[in-house]
Scaffold this motif. Structure first.
Motif, PDB file in Angstrom:
ATOM      1  N   PRO A 130      63.070 170.362   2.989  1.00 12.62           N
ATOM      2  CA  PRO A 130      63.826 169.433   3.819  1.00 12.62           C
ATOM      3  C   PRO A 130      64.426 170.133   5.037  1.00 12.62           C
ATOM      4  O   PRO A 130      64.838 171.289   4.957  1.00 12.62           O
ATOM      5  N   LEU A 131      64.435 169.404   6.154  1.00 11.20           N
ATOM      6  CA  LEU A 131      65.114 169.913   7.338  1.00 11.20           C
ATOM      7  C   LEU A 131      66.574 170.147   6.970  1.00 11.20           C
ATOM      8  O   LEU A 131      67.104 169.518   6.054  1.00 11.20           O
ATOM      9  N   ASP A 132      67.220 171.037   7.665  1.00 11.08           N
ATOM     10  CA  ASP A 132      68.639 171.292   7.415  1.00 11.08           C
ATOM     11  C   ASP A 132      69.409 170.037   7.812  1.00 11.08           C
ATOM     12  O   ASP A 132      69.745 169.841   8.970  1.00 11.08           O
ATOM     13  N   GLY A 133      69.619 169.157   6.844  1.00  5.19           N
ATOM     14  CA  GLY A 133      70.219 167.859   7.114  1.00  5.19           C
ATOM     15  C   GLY A 133      71.677 167.942   7.503  1.00  5.19           C
ATOM     16  O   GLY A 133      72.411 168.813   7.052  1.00  5.19           O
ATOM     17  N   PRO A 134      72.098 166.994   8.313  1.00  6.38           N
ATOM     18  CA  PRO A 134      73.500 166.931   8.735  1.00  6.38           C
ATOM     19  C   PRO A 134      74.389 166.372   7.629  1.00  6.38           C
ATOM     20  O   PRO A 134      73.906 165.931   6.590  1.00  6.38           O
ATOM     21  N   VAL A 135      75.677 166.406   7.868  1.00  7.71           N
ATOM     22  CA  VAL A 135      76.655 165.814   6.959  1.00  7.71           C
ATOM     23  C   VAL A 135      77.588 164.927   7.778  1.00  7.71           C
ATOM     24  O   VAL A 135      77.702 165.076   8.995  1.00  7.71           O
TER      25      VAL A 135
END
Length: 155
Positions: A130-135
């Motif tokens: 997974p792409l480094d997802g935001p929060v």
């Protein structure tokens, strides 16, 4: 590679948004997440932003969604796009729950709201990447942005 997961394997959980919560199912892949969220009457999230684009489809009910200084009254069947980084929040002013479908790209699988129960859609021999997802980043209490002034557009 397509992967199938039975809906019974994706559990409905309570997502905590600080001072409010909602029921949701969530899945993710390498570059997007998908959430089905049922928000109770009176649901009101805190203004927040995340570094991903969000596409919404209101499956049932009605809800107000605020994006920056604009107010959108969504009714069942309506769509809405929230640009990456835009300040936004929702308010279910009705006396019935609403169900909204949300797609985030890149995905929110790392956000504490859904991290512990979101289901990754990956094959057994596939290495998830997974792409480094935001929060979610909530508006600071001492912010000068007057979200209540924007909410008056919903009166």
């Amino acid at each position: 590679m397509a992967v199938h997961v039975s809906g019974d394997e994706v559990y409905e959980e309570i997502a905590d948004m600080g001072d409010t919560s909602f029921r949701t199912k969530a899945v993710y892949g390498n570059s997007a997440s998908f959430m089905i969220a049922t928000r109770p009457p009176g649901y009101h999230s805190k203004p927040h932003r995340h570094a991903c684009e969000q596409l919404n489809w209101l499956q049932a009910g009605e809800v107000w969604v605020f994006v920056e200084e604009r107010a959108f009254h969504l009714r069942a069947g309506d769509f809405l796009r929230i640009p990456a980084g835009a300040l936004h929040w929702g308010w279910n002013k009705s006396d019935a729950p609403c169900t909204i479908i949300e797609v985030h790209s890149p995905g929110l699988q790392n956000d504490p709201t859904i991290k512990n129960f979101a289901v990754g859609l990956f094959d057994e021999d596939e290495a998830p990447a997974p792409l480094d997802g935001p929060v979610n980043e909530f508006l600071a209490e001492n912010s000068s942005f007057d979200h209540q002034a924007v909410e008056r557009l919903a009166d």
